[in-house]
Structures are given as structure tokens and as C-alpha cells.
Design a protein around this motif. Structure first.
Motif, PDB file in Angstrom:
ATOM      1  N   SER A 235       0.832  -1.204   0.000  1.00 16.80           N
ATOM      2  CA  SER A 235       0.000   0.000   0.000  1.00 16.80           C
ATOM      3  C   SER A 235       0.864   1.250   0.000  1.00 16.80           C
ATOM      4  O   SER A 235       0.601   2.207  -0.733  1.00 16.80           O
ATOM      5  CB  SER A 235      -0.927   0.010   1.226  1.00 16.80           C
ATOM      6  OG  SER A 235      -1.781  -1.106   1.221  1.00 16.80           O
ATOM      7  N   LEU A 236       1.920   1.244   0.829  1.00 16.68           N
ATOM      8  CA  LEU A 236       2.814   2.402   0.878  1.00 16.68           C
ATOM      9  C   LEU A 236       3.519   2.601  -0.457  1.00 16.68           C
ATOM     10  O   LEU A 236       3.609   3.724  -0.963  1.00 16.68           O
ATOM     11  CB  LEU A 236       3.842   2.213   1.991  1.00 16.68           C
ATOM     12  CG  LEU A 236       4.923   3.299   2.079  1.00 16.68           C
ATOM     13  CD1 LEU A 236       4.313   4.651   2.397  1.00 16.68           C
ATOM     14  CD2 LEU A 236       5.977   2.930   3.114  1.00 16.68           C
ATOM     15  N   ALA A 237       4.017   1.509  -1.046  1.00 19.66           N
ATOM     16  CA  ALA A 237       4.721   1.614  -2.328  1.00 19.66           C
ATOM     17  C   ALA A 237       3.803   2.190  -3.400  1.00 19.66           C
ATOM     18  O   ALA A 237       4.223   3.010  -4.223  1.00 19.66           O
ATOM     19  CB  ALA A 237       5.244   0.240  -2.746  1.00 19.66           C
ATOM     20  N   ARG A 238       2.546   1.777  -3.372  1.00 22.35           N
ATOM     21  CA  ARG A 238       1.578   2.284  -4.345  1.00 22.35           C
ATOM     22  C   ARG A 238       1.348   3.785  -4.155  1.00 22.35           C
ATOM     23  O   ARG A 238       1.260   4.546  -5.116  1.00 22.35           O
ATOM     24  CB  ARG A 238       0.259   1.516  -4.198  1.00 22.35           C
ATOM     25  CG  ARG A 238      -0.640   1.632  -5.414  1.00 22.35           C
ATOM     26  CD  ARG A 238      -1.910   0.843  -5.228  1.00 22.35           C
ATOM     27  NE  ARG A 238      -1.684  -0.585  -5.082  1.00 22.35           N
ATOM     28  CZ  ARG A 238      -2.649  -1.460  -4.882  1.00 22.35           C
ATOM     29  NH1 ARG A 238      -3.900  -1.038  -4.757  1.00 22.35           N
ATOM     30  NH2 ARG A 238      -2.380  -2.743  -4.779  1.00 22.35           N
ATOM     31  N   GLY A 269      13.042   0.097  -6.018  1.00 19.83           N
ATOM     32  CA  GLY A 269      13.754   1.151  -6.721  1.00 19.83           C
ATOM     33  C   GLY A 269      13.553   2.538  -6.167  1.00 19.83           C
ATOM     34  O   GLY A 269      13.898   3.525  -6.820  1.00 19.83           O
ATOM     35  N   LEU A 270      13.031   2.662  -4.943  1.00 14.04           N
ATOM     36  CA  LEU A 270      12.773   3.975  -4.370  1.00 14.04           C
ATOM     37  C   LEU A 270      13.992   4.474  -3.600  1.00 14.04           C
ATOM     38  O   LEU A 270      14.633   3.700  -2.878  1.00 14.04           O
ATOM     39  CB  LEU A 270      11.555   3.919  -3.449  1.00 14.04           C
ATOM     40  CG  LEU A 270      10.228   3.671  -4.178  1.00 14.04           C
ATOM     41  CD1 LEU A 270       9.147   3.231  -3.219  1.00 14.04           C
ATOM     42  CD2 LEU A 270       9.794   4.939  -4.898  1.00 14.04           C
ATOM     43  N   PRO A 271      14.327   5.759  -3.729  1.00 17.08           N
ATOM     44  CA  PRO A 271      15.519   6.307  -3.061  1.00 17.08           C
ATOM     45  C   PRO A 271      15.243   6.577  -1.584  1.00 17.08           C
ATOM     46  O   PRO A 271      14.743   7.633  -1.205  1.00 17.08           O
ATOM     47  CB  PRO A 271      15.777   7.611  -3.833  1.00 17.08           C
ATOM     48  CG  PRO A 271      14.420   8.012  -4.346  1.00 17.08           C
ATOM     49  CD  PRO A 271      13.644   6.749  -4.571  1.00 17.08           C
ATOM     50  N   LEU A 376      -4.101   0.011  -9.145  1.00 18.14           N
ATOM     51  CA  LEU A 376      -2.973  -0.236 -10.051  1.00 18.14           C
ATOM     52  C   LEU A 376      -3.106   0.595 -11.323  1.00 18.14           C
ATOM     53  O   LEU A 376      -2.114   1.044 -11.893  1.00 18.14           O
ATOM     54  CB  LEU A 376      -2.903  -1.727 -10.388  1.00 18.14           C
ATOM     55  CG  LEU A 376      -2.495  -2.648  -9.232  1.00 18.14           C
ATOM     56  CD1 LEU A 376      -2.593  -4.106  -9.657  1.00 18.14           C
ATOM     57  CD2 LEU A 376      -1.087  -2.323  -8.746  1.00 18.14           C
ATOM     58  N   ALA A 377      -4.372   0.813 -11.752  1.00 17.19           N
ATOM     59  CA  ALA A 377      -4.601   1.649 -12.936  1.00 17.19           C
ATOM     60  C   ALA A 377      -4.161   3.090 -12.668  1.00 17.19           C
ATOM     61  O   ALA A 377      -3.584   3.752 -13.536  1.00 17.19           O
ATOM     62  CB  ALA A 377      -6.079   1.611 -13.327  1.00 17.19           C
TER      63      ALA A 377
END
Length: 531
Positions: A235-238, A269-271, A376-377
Motif C-alpha cells: 500500500s505504501l509503495a503504491r 527502486g525507491l531512493p 494499479l490503474a
């Protein structure tokens, strides 16, 4: 406390090693103000009157001494009286968690639950009873509960029990306990009747108070998103894929939680970089240089580690774990929206967090807006917008002569739109579910040469071990076990390296498959970033 037990630090307090381990598991890094004041007094055996509201960490303020003092070979030694069944259940759960490594048995007793079941539990033996006045009296009258061995009585939210007309019942319950007991009374307010009760039943009590009258919240946008605990990372990544960040601080309850979150976000891939109390000063300085200098946009931190940080231009504060004390919430979100700039505070809320969320709203007199997690859309659309924006900048910047020379020979044979699309695909790799597992799209996954590092959404929480993960991969895909390389298992996810010739096969077979009763995701990891 007994002399032979091993003690560890809990902030400036000392607690038994097993209790300290439980507090770490629960995410408590240091005591809240009410805990810092109450615990030493209670450990000395003193009676205490505590003026504090719910949401201050008061349950642990008496729960820790209760657990420390229990003799696990004896019967009921502590009694907590609460005004409502909901509070009885909550207090029982928290004391049970604190006493987990000491094998403390707690029992909530309240109306609306089978009394026969409660009688059976009492006969089997419990150390701590937490109950509402009416049902506690019922057991006393039936002689199904013996309080003769009780050495500590806690009256929790005494003013609420007064308002509900329970004071006479409470007195009857207290009289059923030994006179040589320790008594603690907690109340948000101190009306005359509550003070009178304290005078009658407490011996030379110490008075402690934690004021919550001046809780002010910064004027920033506050929202929360519903998620399940096991889906919180996804959820956080989204969210991070669609939110426009400048700088963000994400707060976790524990040091281990920070490390898990950093690993999970870096895999996507998040900094991001982490900050917590186990890091050396050199490591802390290095992380802060990266964050202030813009090399990493996201800082994951514990409350203790983030104390005293003065960072400009933080656009978002995210509560990955909801804090145990309302003041912590205010301190956290106050790190954004400074110097007249706009800011946003985001809180991820799982079902068990709702009570604390409502307390934060009530005590701060603030409404926190509910938002719906992006689909996701939505994420895909935001990624498209990002690509378009990057292309606009490149076109407007010019300096494309070298690349025009490459494209010109293709214009006679292909549509210019197809050429541009192919260039994008070559640059960014394949996008979309139809390309999951396509070797050309793996890029740098941070694996050893000849291997591909995969991100798998199962971990220690699923009772998965490296040997079992190798067996699952081999059984499901046919890959020889010796072609599975390094495995790192975290709480909710794992990284596994496989031979690059088998990577597509492993992803295609295992992605969205059901393992150990739940659906998992398997995807290429991203190169490790940050430091």
C-alpha cells in the motif's frame, strides 16, 4: 525486583530482559511521560494516583510493573477494573503482549461473554484478571473467583466508572482484596468523588499527572488510508508511486521496522535511507547528508532517531506505524508544512489501529480525512504522466542532434510514433503484466553476475526458511536447487537470487501463485540504492 534477574535499558528505566524484549516487539523504544513517572514508583511498591487520558501510554505504565512483579507459579496477583468491555479487552491484550516472554496468563472478564467459559479459565489458573465491575461482582458472589492472593489493584478510568454509577461496585470489589495490597488509580479528571475514593483505599499515594490540555496540531492536510497489516508495504509503495514528493519522512515504531521498510522500498527502486538508534554517529551523519542533499528523497526513521532533526522542505510525513502516544503524532506531523509552506501528513491504518486513530482525532480536536488507496490503474496512469513530463523536458532542452542522426535512417521504413515508442521501451524496459519475467526487462537487480535477484512477498511472518523457499522454487518450476543463490528473508518479504536463464521461468510460474494458503507476488528486484 529480584536480584538474580537480568535487566536492560528502556529509555532511562531498567526493565527485565524478557519484558524488554516484549517492549521491543511491540515497538516501544522509550517510555512515554506517564510511563517514565509511574513505573519507578510502582516498582518501589508505592500507591499511585495518575491523572492521564487514554492515548498517553498509561496501560503500559501499570502493565509493565504488573508483569515484572508476577510470580508465574502463583494464582491471581493483579486485578484491573475497567468501565467497559472494550477497554477490558484492550488492557488484557496489551498486558498479555508485555508478558509474552514471561508466559503471563491474562483473562478479561465482562458481561455478554459466557460466564461458564470464564469460570473454566479461572479454574485453569491466571495471573492477571481485567474486568468490568458488574461481571467481577458476579464472580465474587458465585465464589468462582478468589482475590485473596491479589497484591496489586488498578482502577482504570475511575471518572468513567463514577459517571456510569459503578463506584459502589468498585468499593465492594476492593474490599474483597487483601488490605496489604498496592493500589493504583487512573483518571482523566479528578472529581471530588474520585478523590474521596482514593483517600479511602490508597495509602500515602504519589500523585502524577500528564496534561493533554494544550495539544495543538499544525495546520496541514491530514489523511489516512485503510490497509491490512500484511499489505501495508504494498500500500505504501503504491502511494509513493502516485504522490508528488519533495522530501518525505516515514515513521516506524521499531528499529527493525525501519530496516525492513528500507529494504522493501529499495527493492522497488525507491531512493530511501533509514535512521535509528542502533546506527553509529558516522552512519547517521552520512544518511542526513544524503537526505538533505537530495540523493535520497525518503527518510525512514523511529521517533527517537528523528528527535531534534531540523530539516527544511519536507513535503510529506507518513505514519507507517501509528504512534502509541498522541504527542508523538503531533511531533511527527509537525516536521512538514514549516515556514508557511504546504505539507501533508499520511497515516496508514490497519483494523487494530482504529481506536488509536479516533483518540488522536478526539484529543487534538481534528478530523483526519479518509482517502482511498490508488488502484494499479492509477499507478500506471501516474507513471505515464511522469514519462510524458520527462520527455517534454528533454525536447525543450534540445541538444538532440546526435540522436536525430540515429533516427533519420529509420523514418523511411517505420512510423515515427513506433520509433519513439521503441526508444522508450529500450530506455525504460518493458512495462505491463504481459512482460512480467521478460529477461530483457530485468535490468540491474543488484544480483551477482549471471544471476537475477527476485523480490518475493513472503517472509518470516509466513514461517518460511531459506531451505523451504529453495524447495518451493525447485518443486514449482523444476529449477535445480544448486541454481538458486543467496536468500535474504525479512519479516514480510524475501530476496532470492536465481540463475538468469531460469529467472523468467521462476517469475512466470510463481507470480500470483498460492503458497502456504496465500497469493504471493514475485518480481525482479531493483538495484540497491541509497546507503
Amino acid at each position: 525486583m529480584t536480584a538474580f534477574r537480568e535487566f536492560i535499558d528502556f529509555g532511562e528505566l531498567k526493565v527485565g530482559r524478557r519484558v524488554g524484549q516484549a517492549l521491543t516487539d511491540m515497538g516501544f523504544e522509550e517510555p512515554t511521560p506517564i510511563q517514565a513517572q509511574a513505573i519507578p514508583l510502582l516498582m518501589e511498591g508505592k500507591d499511585v494516583i495518575g491523572q492521564a487520558q487514554t492515548g498517553t501510554g498509561k496501560t503500559a505504565a501499570f502493565g509493565i510493573p504488573i508483569v515484572e512483579k508476577v510470580n508465574t507459579r502463583a494464582g491471581v496477583q493483579s486485578l484491573v477494573v475497567t468501565p467497559t468491555r472494550e477497554l477490558a479487552i484492550q488492557v488484557a491484550e496489551e498486558i498479555s503482549r508485555i508478558g509474552r516472554h514471561r508466559r503471563i496468563r491474562t483473562l478479561p472478564i465482562y458481561g455478554g461473554q459466557s460466564i461458564d467459559r470464564q469460570i473454566r479459565s479461572l479454574r485453569q489458573g491466571v495471573h492477571v484478571v481485567i474486568g468490568t465491575p458488574g461481571r467481577l461482582l458476579d464472580h465474587l458472589n458465585r465464589k468462582t473467583m478468589n482475590l485473596s492472593t491479589v497484591n496489586m489493584v488498578v482502577l482504570d478510568e475511575a471518572d468513567e466508572m463514577l459517571d456510569m454509577g459503578f463506584i459502589d461496585d468498585v468499593e465492594s470489589i476492593i474490599k474483597a482484596t487483601p488490605q496489604e495490597r498496592q493500589t493504583l488509580l487512573f483518571s482523566a479528571t479528578m472529581p471530588r468523588e474520585v478523590l474521596s475514593l482514593a483517600q479511602r483505599y490508597l495509602r500515602d499515594p504519589e500523585f502524577i499527572t500528564v496534561s493533554r490540555n494544550n495539544l495543538t496540531v499544525p495546520q496541514i492536510d491530514q489523511v489516512y488510508y485503510e490497509t491490512r497489516e500484511r499489505e501495508k508495504l504494498d500500500s505504501l509503495a503504491r502511494l509513493l508511486d502516485v504522490v508528488e514528493l519533495n522530501r518525505a519522512i516515514i515513521f516506524c515504531r521499531t528499529k527493525r521496522g525501519v530496516d525492513e521498510l528500507v529494504a522493501g522500498l529499495q527493492a522497488r527502486g525507491l531512493p530511501v535511507a533509514g535512521l535509528h538508534g542502533d546506527m553509529s554517529q558516522y552512519q547517521r551523519n552520512q544518511v542526513m547528508r544524503q537526505f538533505k542533499g537530495g540523493q535520497v528523497e525518503i527518510l525512514a526513521a523511529t521517533d527517537v532517531a528523528a528527535r531534534g532533526l531540523d530539516i527544511e522542505n519536507v513535503s510529506h510525513v507518513i505514519n507507517y506505524d501509528i504512534p502509541q502516544d498522541v504527542e508523538f503524532y503531533i511531533h511527527r506531523i509537525g516536521r512538514t508544512g514549516r515556514a508557511g509552506k504546504s505539507g501533508m501528513a499520511i497515516t496508514l491504518v490497519s483494523p487494530r489501529d482504529y481506536r488509536q486513530l479516533r483518540l488522536i482525532e478526539n484529543l487534538t480536536k481534528t478530523r483526519i480525512r479518509r482517502e482511498k488507496l490508488p488502484s494499479l490503474a492509477d499507478v500506471t496512469e501516474r507513471q505515464k504522466e511522469g514519462l510524458v513530463e520527462k520527455l517534454r523536458h528533454i525536447i525543450e532542452d534540445g541538444k538532440l542532434g546526435y540522436y536525430r542522426g540515429i533516427v533519420d535512417p529509420l523514418l523511411d521504413d517505420y512510423d515515427p510514433v513506433d520509433i519513439a515508442a521503441a526508444a522508450l521501451k529500450m530506455s525504460f524496459g518493458p512495462v505491463g503484466e504481459e512482460n512480467v519475467g521478460e529477461t530483457a526487462g530485468f535490468g540491474n537487480t543488484g544480483a551477482k553476475p549471471g544471476m537475477v535477484r527476485l523480490f518475493v512477498t513472503m517472509g518470516r511472518k509466513d514461517n518460511i526458511r531459506p531451505a523451504e523457499l529453495v524447495r518451493i522454487i525447485s518443486d514449482e518450476t523444476g529449477i535445480p536447487p544448486n541454481l538458486v543463490g543467496d536468500i535474504n528473508i525479512f519479516e514480510k518479504f524475501a530476496f532470492v537470487e536465481v540463475n538468469e536463464e531460469w529467472a523468467s521461468c521462476v517469475i512466470n510460474y510463481l507470480h500470483h501463485s498460492t503458497v502456504k494458503g496465500r497469493r504471493i507476488s514475485v518480481e525482479p528486484a531493483r538495484s540497491r540504492v541509497g546507503g
